[in-house]
Design a protein around this motif. Structure first.
Motif, PDB file in Angstrom:
ATOM      1  N   LYS A 151       0.813  -1.040  -0.120  1.00 22.79           N
ATOM      2  CA  LYS A 151      -0.201   0.069  -0.038  1.00 22.79           C
ATOM      3  C   LYS A 151       0.932   1.113  -0.103  1.00 22.79           C
ATOM      4  N   ILE A 152       1.723   1.122   0.847  1.00 24.48           N
ATOM      5  CA  ILE A 152       2.650   2.506   1.081  1.00 24.48           C
ATOM      6  C   ILE A 152       3.652   2.683  -0.391  1.00 24.48           C
ATOM      7  N   LEU A 153       4.034   1.532  -0.998  1.00 23.02           N
ATOM      8  CA  LEU A 153       4.743   1.836  -2.352  1.00 23.02           C
ATOM      9  C   LEU A 153       3.593   2.332  -3.574  1.00 23.02           C
ATOM     10  N   SER A 154       2.543   1.650  -3.330  1.00 20.91           N
ATOM     11  CA  SER A 154       1.547   2.001  -4.259  1.00 20.91           C
ATOM     12  C   SER A 154       1.284   3.431  -4.225  1.00 20.91           C
ATOM     13  N   GLU A 155       0.923   3.861  -3.150  1.00 23.30           N
ATOM     14  CA  GLU A 155       0.756   5.393  -2.927  1.00 23.30           C
ATOM     15  C   GLU A 155       1.876   6.407  -3.551  1.00 23.30           C
ATOM     16  N   LYS A 156       2.933   5.965  -2.835  1.00 28.10           N
ATOM     17  CA  LYS A 156       4.354   6.811  -3.438  1.00 28.10           C
ATOM     18  C   LYS A 156       4.343   6.716  -4.925  1.00 28.10           C
ATOM     19  N   MET A 157       4.340   5.536  -5.436  1.00 31.86           N
ATOM     20  CA  MET A 157       4.387   5.415  -6.917  1.00 31.86           C
ATOM     21  C   MET A 157       3.649   6.330  -7.784  1.00 31.86           C
ATOM     22  N   ARG A 158       2.299   6.206  -7.134  1.00 32.78           N
ATOM     23  CA  ARG A 158       1.248   7.353  -7.982  1.00 32.78           C
ATOM     24  C   ARG A 158       1.613   8.672  -7.767  1.00 32.78           C
ATOM     25  N   TYR A 159       2.233   9.163  -6.584  1.00 32.95           N
ATOM     26  CA  TYR A 159       2.169  10.666  -6.440  1.00 32.95           C
ATOM     27  C   TYR A 159       3.548  11.228  -7.084  1.00 32.95           C
ATOM     28  N   HIS A 180     -12.930   8.568   6.801  1.00 35.35           N
ATOM     29  CA  HIS A 180     -11.763   9.090   7.856  1.00 35.35           C
ATOM     30  C   HIS A 180     -12.347   8.202   9.175  1.00 35.35           C
ATOM     31  N   LYS A 181     -11.397   7.544   9.716  1.00 40.21           N
ATOM     32  CA  LYS A 181     -11.693   6.959  11.157  1.00 40.21           C
ATOM     33  C   LYS A 181     -11.466   7.814  12.178  1.00 40.21           C
ATOM     34  N   LYS A 182     -12.184   8.936  12.025  1.00 37.83           N
ATOM     35  CA  LYS A 182     -11.898   9.927  13.076  1.00 37.83           C
ATOM     36  C   LYS A 182     -13.170  10.391  13.656  1.00 37.83           C
ATOM     37  N   GLN A 183     -13.176  11.612  14.533  1.00 40.87           N
ATOM     38  CA  GLN A 183     -14.359  12.176  15.012  1.00 40.87           C
ATOM     39  C   GLN A 183     -15.354  12.651  13.736  1.00 40.87           C
ATOM     40  N   TYR A 184     -14.625  13.368  12.907  1.00 44.81           N
ATOM     41  CA  TYR A 184     -15.623  13.840  11.862  1.00 44.81           C
ATOM     42  C   TYR A 184     -15.228  13.120  10.581  1.00 44.81           C
ATOM     43  N   THR A 185     -16.132  12.042  10.448  1.00 42.91           N
ATOM     44  CA  THR A 185     -15.722  11.208   9.124  1.00 42.91           C
ATOM     45  C   THR A 185     -16.272  11.672   7.908  1.00 42.91           C
ATOM     46  N   HIS A 186     -16.977  13.093   7.836  1.00 44.09           N
ATOM     47  CA  HIS A 186     -17.221  13.460   6.589  1.00 44.09           C
ATOM     48  C   HIS A 186     -16.499  14.649   6.205  1.00 44.09           C
ATOM     49  N   ILE A 187     -15.344  14.708   6.917  1.00 48.55           N
ATOM     50  CA  ILE A 187     -14.779  16.001   6.671  1.00 48.55           C
ATOM     51  C   ILE A 187     -13.871  15.803   5.184  1.00 48.55           C
ATOM     52  N   ALA A 188     -13.929  17.000   4.404  1.00 47.53           N
ATOM     53  CA  ALA A 188     -13.522  16.905   2.878  1.00 47.53           C
ATOM     54  C   ALA A 188     -12.102  16.628   3.057  1.00 47.53           C
ATOM     55  N   HIS A 189     -11.573  16.106   1.918  1.00 44.37           N
ATOM     56  CA  HIS A 189     -10.147  15.820   2.081  1.00 44.37           C
ATOM     57  C   HIS A 189      -9.610  15.861   0.542  1.00 44.37           C
ATOM     58  N   ILE A 190      -8.342  15.991   0.585  1.00 41.07           N
ATOM     59  CA  ILE A 190      -7.479  15.884  -0.870  1.00 41.07           C
ATOM     60  C   ILE A 190      -6.645  14.764  -1.120  1.00 41.07           C
ATOM     61  N   LEU A 191      -6.930  14.110  -2.350  1.00 39.12           N
ATOM     62  CA  LEU A 191      -6.187  13.067  -2.772  1.00 39.12           C
ATOM     63  C   LEU A 191      -5.579  13.362  -4.238  1.00 39.12           C
ATOM     64  N   PRO A 192      -4.363  12.484  -4.458  1.00 33.93           N
ATOM     65  CA  PRO A 192      -4.032  12.530  -5.810  1.00 33.93           C
ATOM     66  C   PRO A 192      -5.060  12.046  -6.697  1.00 33.93           C
ATOM     67  N   LEU A 193      -4.991  12.604  -8.233  1.00 31.90           N
ATOM     68  CA  LEU A 193      -5.986  12.111  -9.064  1.00 31.90           C
ATOM     69  C   LEU A 193      -5.673  10.633  -9.378  1.00 31.90           C
ATOM     70  N   SER A 194      -4.347  10.192  -9.162  1.00 37.22           N
ATOM     71  CA  SER A 194      -3.850   8.984  -9.757  1.00 37.22           C
ATOM     72  C   SER A 194      -4.683   7.818  -8.781  1.00 37.22           C
ATOM     73  N   LYS A 195      -4.855   8.195  -7.640  1.00 38.82           N
ATOM     74  CA  LYS A 195      -5.689   7.491  -6.448  1.00 38.82           C
ATOM     75  C   LYS A 195      -7.080   6.715  -7.002  1.00 38.82           C
ATOM     76  N   PHE A 196      -7.411   7.406  -8.096  1.00 41.18           N
ATOM     77  CA  PHE A 196      -8.923   7.164  -8.351  1.00 41.18           C
ATOM     78  C   PHE A 196      -8.611   6.311  -9.994  1.00 41.18           C
ATOM     79  N   ILE A 197      -7.438   6.427 -10.452  1.00 35.03           N
ATOM     80  CA  ILE A 197      -7.373   5.861 -12.004  1.00 35.03           C
ATOM     81  C   ILE A 197      -7.822   4.250 -11.758  1.00 35.03           C
ATOM     82  N   GLU A 198      -7.277   3.623 -10.624  1.00 28.54           N
ATOM     83  CA  GLU A 198      -7.484   2.303 -10.553  1.00 28.54           C
ATOM     84  C   GLU A 198      -8.839   1.940  -9.961  1.00 28.54           C
ATOM     85  N   LEU A 199      -9.572   2.839  -9.552  1.00 31.92           N
ATOM     86  CA  LEU A 199     -10.912   2.493  -9.104  1.00 31.92           C
ATOM     87  C   LEU A 199     -11.842   2.656 -10.413  1.00 31.92           C
ATOM     88  N   ILE A 200     -11.431   3.082 -11.677  1.00 29.19           N
ATOM     89  CA  ILE A 200     -12.355   3.451 -12.708  1.00 29.19           C
ATOM     90  C   ILE A 200     -12.471   2.238 -13.635  1.00 29.19           C
TER      91      ILE A 200
END
Length: 394
Positions: free
Chosen positions: A257-265, A374-394
């Motif tokens: 998981k760590i390498l996949s995220e670093k590879m995409r960024y 997010h596994k925190k108090q506010y699970t609906h807080i907006a957050h920012i992700l790299p676009l490549s994170k979504f490529i594998e989901l499409i």
């Protein structure tokens, strides 16, 4: 000669590439990435980790006559052409020391050259002689097997990865990071980020990728992380050992998981604002093509978060379900009051001011898995992700 086949998707053939290429089945490979000798190990100097070092890589990289370099490149390129499927493509990296001879060989062997990619390193070492411009680029030729038979190119994926614009032939990607050398070092190692883009552009899941100069196995690691199969050829036992250690490391899910995220960024990558929208507000948001996030209250603001300046897409979801990706209609945002949003029919009630972003609602990209909250108090807080994170989901 030794075959390392400990993993079903990662085959490593130890030995001379000319001999081992002959053993691979013809018309069986979808894509080849080759990082052949540049023939520049002739006593020059460079900088590594702030220190002056010799650029000699090994006997395999020592220069020869132009005739020798030509014959070497023509021979392995001829063998590779037989291994490619009819719609297969090959990528070859180089500098001026070898790339023009490679181009000549490709043309003589009836490959069709598609592009010459300029890989611009974002962090090149300085030129110590101060007699030349800084060497900050390498070239990568992309060619297909046949002149008139179409090749595989994931154009829409590359366009999406580039923020909705056609990807150009200049790629700004950092050189190899220390996180890629945990199992050992190779003197001409290529970054996972570079192979990620190459593999994503020219292959599909389940395809087979060949690297006739495998080195420390970067092509194989990127291929396996992306769900592709790999065959590598490497003559040096130590580099084979490093390759297998790297492949063993990604058996661990956390490491993978760590390498996949670093590879995409990449530092300039387009980003996505992942934003929860209430079910009661969703239809209105899509109709008007706007979404919003609160600003200026105790729960914080996205305006100062990493990647906000590179936003190109919005991902709307409701409690993590029914996610859809939308392209921003224009860059930037507007500041609206809660009263203005309520007048538009929204349930704005938690803050006095909001950043409003406009998106194109006409061409959503539907995602087929829930968004991880997010596994925190506010699970609906907006957050920012790299676009490549979504490529594998499409």
């Amino acid at each position: 000669m030794i075959n390392h086949t400990s993993f079903p998707d990662f085959t490593l053939l130890q030995g001379d590439c000319m001999n081992r290429l002959a053993e691979i089945e013809d018309n069986s490979i979808d894509t080849i990435f080759a990082d052949p000798p540049y023939f520049l190990s002739n006593g020059g100097i460079s900088v590594q980790s702030g220190k002056q070092v010799c650029v000699d890589k090994g006997d395999w990289d020592k220069g020869g006559t132009p005739e020798h370099i030509y014959e070497f490149n023509r021979k392995w390129l001829a063998l590779c052409r037989h291994k490619l499927k009819d719609n297969g493509t090959i990528w070859i990296s180089g500098t001026h020391h070898n790339i023009y001879i490679v181009m000549r060989c490709l043309q003589e062997l009836d490959y069709k050259v598609l592009n010459t990619i300029t890989w611009q390193k974002t962090d090149p070492p300085p030129n110590l002689s101060c007699k030349y411009f800084n060497f900050s680029t390498e070239l990568i030729i992309w060619a297909r097997k046949h002149e008139k038979k179409p090749h595989k190119f994931n154009y829409e994926t590359m366009k999406l990865l580039n923020g909705g614009q056609q990807m150009t032939d200049v790629w700004r990607i950092p050189a190899v990071g220390m996180w890629e050398k945990q199992e050992g070092k190779h003197p001409t190692q290529k970054p996972l980020r570079l192979l990620y883009r190459i593999i994503l552009a020219s292959t599909n899941k389940g395809d087979t990728i060949l690297d006739p100069f495998s080195g420390s196995g970067t092509t194989g690691i990127a291929a396996n992380l992306l769900g592709r199969k790999y065959i590598g050829i490497e003559q040096d036992k130590q580099f084979c050992k490093i390759s297998l250690l790297r492949r063993q490391a990604i058996e661990d899910e956390d490491t993978r998981k760590i390498l996949s995220e670093k590879m995409r960024y990449t530092p300039e990558e387009t980003t996505v604002l992942v934003n929860h929208v209430r079910e009661s507000d969703r239809e209105n948001a899509i109709r008007l093509g706007i979404t919003y996030v609160r600003i200026g209250d105790s729960k914080g603001s996205l305006l100062v978060k990493e990647g906000f300046d590179r936003l190109g897409y919005i991902c709307l979801h409701t409690n993590g379900d029914n996610p859809a990706l939308y392209k921003l209609a224009k860059k930037g945002f507007q500041i609206w009051t809660a009263d203005t949003l309520r007048a538009k029919g929204f349930s704005a009630e938690n803050a006095p001011y909001y950043a409003v972003l406009h998106f194109d609602a006409t061409m959503p990209v539907l995602l087929d898995i829930p968004i991880e909250l997010h596994k925190k108090q506010y699970t609906h807080i907006a957050h920012i992700l790299p676009l490549s994170k979504f490529i594998e989901l499409i």
